[in-house]
Each structure stands twice: as C-alpha cells, then as structure tokens.
Design a protein around this motif. Structure first.
Motif, PDB file in Angstrom:
ATOM      1  N   GLY A   5     -15.514 -25.282 -27.745  1.00 43.44           N
ATOM      2  CA  GLY A   5     -15.626 -24.130 -26.859  1.00 43.44           C
ATOM      3  C   GLY A   5     -16.133 -22.910 -27.603  1.00 43.44           C
ATOM      4  N   SER A  49      -7.510 -16.542 -40.650  1.00 43.43           N
ATOM      5  CA  SER A  49      -8.563 -15.597 -40.281  1.00 43.43           C
ATOM      6  C   SER A  49      -8.101 -14.145 -40.404  1.00 43.43           C
ATOM      7  CB  SER A  49      -9.022 -15.869 -38.863  1.00 43.43           C
ATOM      8  OG  SER A  49      -7.921 -15.790 -38.022  1.00 43.43           O
ATOM      9  N   ARG A  71      -0.256 -26.439 -31.924  1.00 40.68           N
ATOM     10  CA  ARG A  71      -0.587 -25.053 -31.554  1.00 40.68           C
ATOM     11  C   ARG A  71       0.515 -24.480 -30.671  1.00 40.68           C
ATOM     12  NH1 ARG A  71      -6.378 -23.968 -29.187  1.00 40.68           N
ATOM     13  NH2 ARG A  71      -5.863 -21.896 -29.901  1.00 40.68           N
ATOM     14  N   THR A  72       1.205 -25.346 -29.957  1.00 40.11           N
ATOM     15  CA  THR A  72       2.240 -24.884 -29.044  1.00 40.11           C
ATOM     16  C   THR A  72       3.534 -25.637 -29.339  1.00 40.11           C
ATOM     17  OG1 THR A  72       1.438 -26.498 -27.450  1.00 40.11           O
ATOM     18  CG2 THR A  72       0.678 -24.235 -27.174  1.00 40.11           C
ATOM     19  N   PRO A  73       4.238 -25.193 -30.389  1.00 40.00           N
ATOM     20  CA  PRO A  73       5.451 -25.913 -30.760  1.00 40.00           C
ATOM     21  C   PRO A  73       6.530 -25.837 -29.686  1.00 40.00           C
ATOM     22  CG  PRO A  73       5.073 -24.013 -32.199  1.00 40.00           C
ATOM     23  CD  PRO A  73       3.977 -24.023 -31.198  1.00 40.00           C
ATOM     24  N   THR A  74       7.184 -26.940 -29.432  1.00 35.13           N
ATOM     25  CA  THR A  74       8.302 -26.968 -28.488  1.00 35.13           C
ATOM     26  C   THR A  74       9.430 -27.756 -29.131  1.00 35.13           C
ATOM     27  OG1 THR A  74       7.593 -29.045 -27.476  1.00 35.13           O
ATOM     28  CG2 THR A  74       6.708 -27.023 -26.509  1.00 35.13           C
ATOM     29  N   ALA A 122     -12.118 -28.553 -23.709  1.00 34.27           N
ATOM     30  CA  ALA A 122     -12.239 -27.090 -23.836  1.00 34.27           C
ATOM     31  C   ALA A 122     -12.590 -26.431 -22.505  1.00 34.27           C
ATOM     32  CB  ALA A 122     -13.299 -26.746 -24.871  1.00 34.27           C
ATOM     33  N   GLY A 123     -12.883 -27.235 -21.488  1.00 36.52           N
ATOM     34  CA  GLY A 123     -13.200 -26.667 -20.171  1.00 36.52           C
ATOM     35  C   GLY A 123     -14.619 -26.144 -20.081  1.00 36.52           C
ATOM     36  N   THR A 124     -15.487 -26.534 -21.007  1.00 37.05           N
ATOM     37  CA  THR A 124     -16.866 -26.029 -20.975  1.00 37.05           C
ATOM     38  C   THR A 124     -17.761 -27.045 -20.263  1.00 37.05           C
ATOM     39  OG1 THR A 124     -17.094 -26.860 -23.214  1.00 37.05           O
ATOM     40  CG2 THR A 124     -16.662 -24.532 -22.985  1.00 37.05           C
ATOM     41  N   ALA A 152       4.688 -41.073 -16.441  1.00 40.28           N
ATOM     42  CA  ALA A 152       4.122 -39.755 -16.139  1.00 40.28           C
ATOM     43  C   ALA A 152       5.078 -38.638 -16.549  1.00 40.28           C
ATOM     44  CB  ALA A 152       3.800 -39.657 -14.650  1.00 40.28           C
ATOM     45  N   ALA A 153       6.365 -38.884 -16.359  1.00 39.38           N
ATOM     46  CA  ALA A 153       7.355 -37.853 -16.681  1.00 39.38           C
ATOM     47  C   ALA A 153       7.445 -37.606 -18.185  1.00 39.38           C
ATOM     48  CB  ALA A 153       8.720 -38.278 -16.146  1.00 39.38           C
ATOM     49  N   TRP A 189       0.514 -34.168 -21.083  1.00 40.09           N
ATOM     50  CA  TRP A 189      -0.707 -34.100 -20.276  1.00 40.09           C
ATOM     51  C   TRP A 189      -1.800 -33.287 -20.931  1.00 40.09           C
ATOM     52  CZ3 TRP A 189      -1.281 -37.374 -16.315  1.00 40.09           C
ATOM     53  CH2 TRP A 189      -0.124 -37.919 -15.749  1.00 40.09           C
ATOM     54  N   THR A 190      -1.483 -32.628 -22.042  1.00 43.32           N
ATOM     55  CA  THR A 190      -2.527 -31.826 -22.695  1.00 43.32           C
ATOM     56  C   THR A 190      -3.400 -32.664 -23.615  1.00 43.32           C
ATOM     57  OG1 THR A 190      -1.062 -31.276 -24.518  1.00 43.32           O
ATOM     58  CG2 THR A 190      -1.127 -29.740 -22.689  1.00 43.32           C
ATOM     59  N   LEU A 197      12.380 -38.780 -22.489  1.00 38.84           N
ATOM     60  CA  LEU A 197      12.356 -37.450 -23.118  1.00 38.84           C
ATOM     61  C   LEU A 197      13.728 -37.101 -23.694  1.00 38.84           C
ATOM     62  CD1 LEU A 197      10.409 -35.437 -20.383  1.00 38.84           C
ATOM     63  CD2 LEU A 197       9.527 -36.219 -22.565  1.00 38.84           C
TER      64      LEU A 197
END
Lengths: 448, 395
Positions: free
Chosen positions: A63, A109, A236-239, A264-266, A402-403, A407-408, A424
């Motif tokens: 992206g 950066s 990138r998104t710790p849980t 990336a949605g592009t 699915a549960a 999904w990312t 889970l």
C-alpha cells in the motif's frame, strides 16, 4: 518520439535486484491528474510518451506509494528512479525478512535521518549525502506484549516455541515427523524465519505453540515439494489472545504480490496488475500444478464480477484439485452470482457441501464465502419451514472454526489445540511439547 | 423517523443515506437503565460516535455530488443521552433527532430500504458509529437499548453481516456500508451459539441486484477502533470523510470521480498514515466485501486535499519562510508563516487542489540552508511530489 524509463531501486543496496521479477503497480498521470498509463512493473520499463510533464507513481503491495515528477522533452529518454519505503511493518520488510533472513532489522523511523526513505527522485542523486550516518542496533520488534523486555529474554521466548505440520485431506490427516519437513530456521534477536518443505499435494497446516502461547494453525499454500518460509514475529496489534505474536507465511511471488494489494485494500492498483498476475497464475497451474495463485485470481475476479476473465477457472480449480476446498467454493459462488434456476442452485449447494467435506479453506476469504453461501441455503430452508439439515449440520461445524479464526490473516489462521479442536479458551496454553513438534531452540545454530 | 433531508423521487436515480450514532447505552456502565450484568462486556458510554455521525451527515448534505444519482434522502438517528437536535447551519430551524434504539433503527431501516429499492440505479449508503463486537464470526452492532432484555441481550443489537447479505435483494445497484465500531471478540460471546442479533431483513437466495458494494469496517476482526480524544471525530470517520472530500478522487474522462475502490484505497492510506504518525495502538481497518467498481461521487471541479509539506532535513522547517503559489499564476499565494507572523507550528499543513502544479519557494533565516524554488505537483490520491523536499545545507 520521447520515452520514459521507470525503475525501482533498493535503497540499501543501491540495486535493482530486489524488485526484479516482482509485480509492482505503476501509474502515470498527466499534470491535470488524468491517468495516462497503467502497467505492472517487473523490471525497468521504457515507454514511448508524448513530450510533457507527468507524475510517475508506484504503489507497492504493502500500500506504500512513491512518486516522482518527469518533465519529458522532445526526443528525450527521461529516467525516473523510485526508492520505495522500507517500513518495518510493510510488505517489503516482511518480504526481505523471509527472502533474506539474515537481514538486519532497521532502526525505528523515529530516527530523523531515516525520514528520507520513501522518496522518489526523477534523477539519480547521492542518497547517502542526505542519509547521513545510519545506526544499526535497537530493534523495533519486541516479541510478546510485555515490552520492553530484554533481547535475551525475547530470544529465549522465541527459542521455546515449537512448530508441527499437519498434512491431510477431507479432515483426515496426521502430524508429520519434523525430519521430513523442517528445513531450517534463522534466528534474529526478535524474530525467526523457518523454512518448511511439504511432501504431498494435500492440505497442509502448520501449528505454532509454546509456553504461555495460545496454539494456532496457519494454512500453507503448499503443494507437493513446495518450499515455504514462515515468519514468526511481534504483532502490529497485540492482544491477550495472540500474545503479541504473529505467524506469517510467504507464498510464491505471484501469490504474495497480488495478496499484498488485496490485503492493503489497494484494489485500483490490483486491477491494473491483475492481467499480469492471472497470466502467471495460469502458467503455474499448467506447469507446476500450483493452484494457489489461480485461487486468488479466481476470488478476485469473482468479487469484481469479471466473468469474462474468470471463464472456466472455477471449474478447473474445483475438478482439478479435489482436495482443495477453495476451488469448490469459488465454483459455487460463480454459479450463485450468475444463475437462479433450481438446477444451478442445487449444484451450488452441492459444491459448498463438497468444500466442507474437503476441509478448511486455505484462504480466509474463501472461508468467509463458504459460510455466507451455506447461510443463504440455511435461510432458504428455514423460510419455507423445511430446514436443510445437511446444510445446518456442516454450517455448525464450520462456525466452530469461524469463531476461532483470525480474520485479518490472508491464509486461514485459527486458534486450536488440534485440527479438530478449534478454541479460544485459555486452557490451550501450556508448556508441554506435543509429539512431532520441532522446538525452534533445537535448531538455533542451524542456518538456512 | 428523522429525515433531515427528504427529496425522494422514485422516478429518478437517487442516493439515500442512513446515519446512526450511539454514544449513550442505557444498560452498559454509566447508563441510565439497569446494568446488563452478564453481557456488558466491560463496555461503557462513548463520546465520539454522535460527533462522527453528525460529521458524516454534514458531509452528505454539504458535499455529496453525483449527477447520475443525486442525494435523495438522509436519515439520522443519534443517542446522546438526552433529546437531541440537528441543524446544518446555525440559522436553520433545528430538527428533533430520534434516538438510536432498536425500534427506531428498524423503522428507519424499513423506510430507507423502500427508498433504496424504488429505482435500480439508486445508491444506498449505510453508516454506523458506536460499540461493536464479534460473536461467532458475525459483526454485531450495539444500539442504545442493548441489554434491555436479560434473557436475550443481543435482541437489541444489529447483525450487520446478515443485514448486508439481506440487502442483496434491494434494487439499489450500488451499496456502501461504513461501520465505525470495534470488532473485539468478548469472552461472553463464546458461550453463545449465535448472538440472536437483528438484521431487519432475511437474506435470500436470489439473483443479486446490486452490482457494486463496498463494506468497510473501522476495525479488523478481533481489534478495536479508536477516537484520539474524547468528543472528537473518530480516526475511521476522519479517514472516510477525507477520502470522500479529496483523497479518494480520481480523474476520468475529464471528471473527478470517487470510485468505491479508490475510496477504499484512500481510507487505507489515510489510516496507515495516522498509524505511523500516532503510533500504537494501531488501527487496522477491514473490508469484508468489495464487489465491482462504481462511481460514488462525480464532480467537475478538482477536489482539494490537505498535504503536510516535509523538508529534509526536517529541522530546516524551523528557520524557513515558505511561499506556495499556483504555477498557472492565479494570484493565489500561501505563506508559512504569514509574513511578519510567528511560527507556532512546525509542520505546514496546507489545502491544495489535486491535479495542479505549484511553485514552492523557501528562504532561510539564519541562512543555514540554501534558498530554493521547487516545482510541486499534487496528484490523485492526495500525494505530492517531490516528497520530502530536499534542502541543501549551506557550506
């Protein structure tokens, strides 16, 4: 006649090598912003253009965008050098980590001298003059969410992780002895890249586990004799659930490049490289029977509603790869998008059920399509007070996965103790190493 | 039903917008009703959704332009904890806005559906901002009276994935869904076979009328959506409006168009930029469904975008006096800082037209850097080149 040469340059090595063979979306605008050329760049490309002012833009699969002005004079060959960003979290970085696993992780950066990276210049300039001195050292990665932790502790945690490979089809499979698939591992301070070779043309799922870590599986886009690289690094998104750790798999170049644009949605960029990708994917299908690029193209063209280019690809994937759920799903959805006759509906239903018999799809979005399709048939049955018991049964089974799916991730990734036990719940954390697991620490000295 | 604009004409293609914002949850922590104990998921009252929903509604009323499907209606529901009003301009008579309870949303949805379904060339836009969770793989949106029924707490919630599938029956050929909510997976949800949330429409196995759809969610499954300060427009809605106003436009056949796909690219770029600027927690958006490609906005005039000019080295900006003017000499000149003015910020954010060339000049005091004049081009997507602008140090 005038011409314009566009090339992408790896800033670190001041070389064209890294981008050779990749599929990068390049678009050229006139000065009013109208798009005048769109193409997939795989090597330095020279175009014949009218003299005038242009903006040349390259969009990477991450992206990220780099652009430069080009003022092309009459009869001139104008060269545009683009230096893409080296974002630590970007596609380029992940690609490099896996392609060249001895690569050092760059400085954050935050370092003022690095802000120049991500720039594009229409003429060759001495980049090092502007870069100044770049320091190696402090890592931007810190594994597990309890950062900052010492590098030694991080390394120890990485070493305690294990991997095991499940191979099979139609939900029947087994864990394969590490000696036949584990090819090696490269450790850096806060990440590891493992190399995995699969033996059979069937579904392959890799499981990651370790102390304090919820066990998870990831689908491998791998056929017979495929060699894949798997990256284990901080998320990138710790849980609480992912423990700040992520597992990525690198498909082949065709799959990886196109997937980057989709993730990336592009989609505008994806559109103008899709012809190139589709040609490559069909060649792979014919030459090496690798269906994963073709599945991705099939999914993309299906969503785009481009049935002219989709042609009979869904049928080929469904019938030619009877172990692959994704082909049957794309076939079913092609029918659902195009037809309304009872016969067609019956066939679409049958292909969806067949997909559930084959196993869990390789691509997360195919799992989404599978569940959506089954739900439509479930609703149909319920609306006429004649519940479709077979559909409801397989749907219930797929919903359990699915549960627990992340999904990312582009390749199906789910939390689970075992292939048939998605969950889970916290009790799946544990220190015990299961049979046929390759503990990463065992291979600490083994270099790829 | 609160229609803040109703010019519905079934005989012509139109765009119909439904906007919902929920700050106030009666049965969650801090709410005025009895606390939903078993399924409150530690959720509390919010401050950003209604501000964000208002911003989206204002964008629709002020800036929406599409000659092929002009704006036909905008419905707005807001839960702000007290009766609330809406006026586009201060001088307008404010309208009472209904609260975003399940009953009111159902009624609004039904009339929105009828309007969208009245013409095959229609465009349907659905916007929601409030709490959201994922239950057994489905995205569930919580409305004001969520948890009112102890036995069926999710009966006052919306299953937006199912609603999206159900809307395949609507004749509106272009449909957009913008969902600004979290998608966390609460432990409470793991106990449920399914949520039992409402979709207002049953999905059917029919030939899909819609040829294009865009379904964007502010958060990836399992993740959160954020607003960076209380009572401000959320990150996702800011990115969305930025895309709709400027960075999503592309020029095609002499007109400026926001396509569904270019809007998604713009939102993706904008959120990524915010992530790199703001740091953790990162917001990762998701696009569960992208089908086809269609123009959502069409206009003749070039859009404007806000760019933040970067010098390299960065510290050069602190002693720079800069001037930006249109290359085609329209007389417009922008200064940083204003001549004689103080420099209060160390970034220069400036609104500029897309598809235009500018002349940027800078003088430095003290003269640590060489003065320069540079040609700057702003291109579709909201980027500019060169970026950054290289400044040479005075020997």
């Amino acid at each position: 006649m005038s011409s314009l040469t566009v090339q992408l340059i790896d800033l670190d090595k001041d070389s064209l090598d890294f981008y050779n063979g990749k599929t990068i979306a390049v678009e050229i605008f006139d000065i009013q912003g109208e798009s005048v050329y769109k193409f997939a760049l795989g090597k330095p490309e020279t175009l014949e253009v009218d003299p005038g002012a242009y903006v040349v833009q390259a969009r990477l699969p991450s992206g990220e965008t780099v652009a430069a002005q080009a003022n092309v004079g009459e009869g001139e060959n104008y060269q545009v050098d683009l230096y893409p960003t080296r974002s630590p979290n970007g596609w380029v970085k992940e690609f490099q980590l896996m392609e060249n696993s001895s690569a050092k992780i760059q400085q954050s950066s935050q370092d003022d001298t690095l802000s120049i990276i991500g720039s594009a210049y229409s003429r060759k300039i001495d980049m090092k003059r502007f870069l100044g001195s770049r320091q190696q050292g402090r890592s931007v990665y810190s594994i597990f969410r309890s950062s900052p932790i010492s590098e030694q502790k991080s390394s120890e945690k990485l070493s305690s992780l294990w991997l095991r490979l499940w191979s099979g089809e139609a939900w029947k499979g087994f864990y394969v002895k590490p000696s036949s698939w584990f090819q090696g591992i490269e450790f850096e301070i806060n990440y590891a890249v493992a190399e995995v070779q699969t033996q059979e043309e069937c579904l392959n799922y890799l499981q990651l586990g370790g102390e304090g870590l919820a066990r998870r599986f990831i689908a491998l886009p791998a056929g017979k004799g495929s060699l894949l690289k798997v990256l284990i690094r901080s998320s990138r998104t710790p849980t609480g659930l992912n423990s700040g750790l992520t597992l990525k798999v690198l498909g082949n170049s065709t799959t990886n490049d196109f997937l980057g644009y989709i993730v990336a949605g592009t989609w505008e960029s994806a559109d103008f490289i899709s012809d190139t990708i589709l040609t490559k994917a069909k060649k792979e299908l014919n030459d090496t029977q690798n269906p994963f690029g073709a599945v991705l193209c099939g999914y993309y063209l299906l969503l785009k509603g481009d049935f002219d280019r989709l042609q009979d690809l869904p049928l080929i994937l469904d019938q030619g790869y009877p172990w692959l759920p994704d082909g049957a799903i794309i076939h079913a959805w092609k029918i659902l998008q195009r037809s309304v006759t009872d016969g067609d509906m019956k066939l679409a239903r049958q292909r969806l059920i067949e997909a559930t018999r084959r196993g869990l799809p390789i691509y997360t979005q195919c799992l989404r399509l599978l569940i959506d399709g089954l739900e439509l048939f479930m609703e149909k049955g319920r609306s006429i007070n004649r519940p479709d018991e077979e559909v409801e049964r397989v749907l219930e089974h797929m919903r359990k996965y699915a549960a627990c799916v992340n999904w990312t991730e582009p390749f199906t990734t789910f939390f689970g103790v075992d292939m048939d036990q998605p969950t889970l719940q916290n009790e799946i954390r544990g220190t015990e190493r299961p049979e046929h697991a390759a503990t990463l620490g065992q291979f600490k000295q083994k270099r790829l | 039903v609160t229609a803040i604009l109703d010019q519905h004409d079934p005989g012509v293609p139109q765009t119909h917008v439904l906007v919902i914002g929920v700050n106030s949850y009666k049965h969650l922590r801090g709410g005025s009703g009895q606390l939903c104990k078993e399924y409150n998921m530690n959720l509390k009252q919010l401050t950003s959704p209604c501000v964000s929903a208002r911003a989206f509604a204002i964008w629709a009323l002020k800036d929406f332009e599409n000659e092929l499907a002009p704006l036909g209606s905008v419905e707005l529901l807001l839960s702000e904890g007290a009766p609330t009003q809406f006026a586009l301009y201060e001088e307008n008579e404010p309208k009472e806005v209904e609260s975003a309870t399940l009953h009111n949303i159902r009624t609004a949805f039904q009339s929105w559906f009828q309007r969208c379904d009245s013409n095959e060339e229609n465009v349907a836009i659905f916007y929601f901002c409030g709490h959201g969770v994922m239950i057994q793989g489905d995205s569930v949106l919580l409305v004001e009276d969520f948890g009112a029924d102890k036995l069926e707490p999710f009966s006052t919630a919306i299953n937006i994935d199912r609603l999206y599938r159900g809307m395949a029956q609507s004749k509106a050929k272009v449909q957009c869904y913008f969902i600004d909510a979290c998608s966390n997976v609460p432990h409470e949800g793991l106990k449920l076979e399914d949520s039992g949330a409402q979709s207002f429409i049953t999905p059917k196995l029919t030939y899909p009328h819609r040829s294009t759809s865009l379904y964007l969610k502010a958060s990836a499954p399992g993740d959160s959506a954020y607003a960076d300060s209380a009572g401000k427009v959320s990150r996702f809605t800011s990115a969305l409006i930025e895309g709709l106003k400027g960075s999503g436009f592309r020029r095609e056949n002499g007109k400026w168009v926001v396509f569904t796909t270019s809007l998604m690219e713009a939102v993706s770029q904008s959120l990524e930029h915010m992530n790199s600027f703001l740091g953790e927690p990162l917001q990762i958006f998701s696009a569960p469904y992208i089908v086809g490609r269609a123009g959502l906005l069409i206009q003749e005039r070039p859009p404007t975008v806000c760019i933040s000019l970067r010098l390299e080295p960065r510290k050069a900006l602190s002693c720079a006096q800069m001037k930006l003017k249109y290359a085609r000499n329209t007389g417009l000149e922008l200064w940083f800082p204003q001549p004689g003015g103080e420099k209060t910020k160390y970034t220069w954010e400036v609104n500029v037209e897309v598809g235009a060339r500018y002349e940027l000049s800078a003088e430095f005091n003290p003269p640590s850097y060489k003065n320069f004049t540079e040609s700057l081009v702003v291109y579709p997507g909201g980027g500019y080149t060169p970026d950054p602008i290289l400044v040479e140090v005075t020997p």
